[in-house]
Design a protein around this motif. Sequence first.
Motif: not given
Length: 98
Positions: A17-19, A21-26
């Motif tokens: 899910d997008k949330p 995925q966004l966290i695992t960018q950092r």
Amino acid sequence: NEYPVVLTGDFNAEPDDKPAQLITQRLHDSKQLSQKPPFGNTGTHNGFNPDKPVKRRIDYIFVSDGISVKKYANISDYVDGNFLSDHLPVYTVLQFED
């Protein structure tokens, strides 16, 4: 200077899910970094139902660079046929690197 970061919680989002995925960018998903094979169920949300397979993973421990993950587990113990929560505890052993 950047300090190490540990981010934990119920994110109501599965890994794709997008949330999440966004966290695992950092940050890194501690389950993916575990030096020992992850222990326990795949999922973390049980809905208080001990008879239903736990497949939905929505609880995480994320870590930044500079932190190694020795162990990772989802603890699925229950008492007298009842879970203490509708979420399974997520457990890690972390080591802060020099």
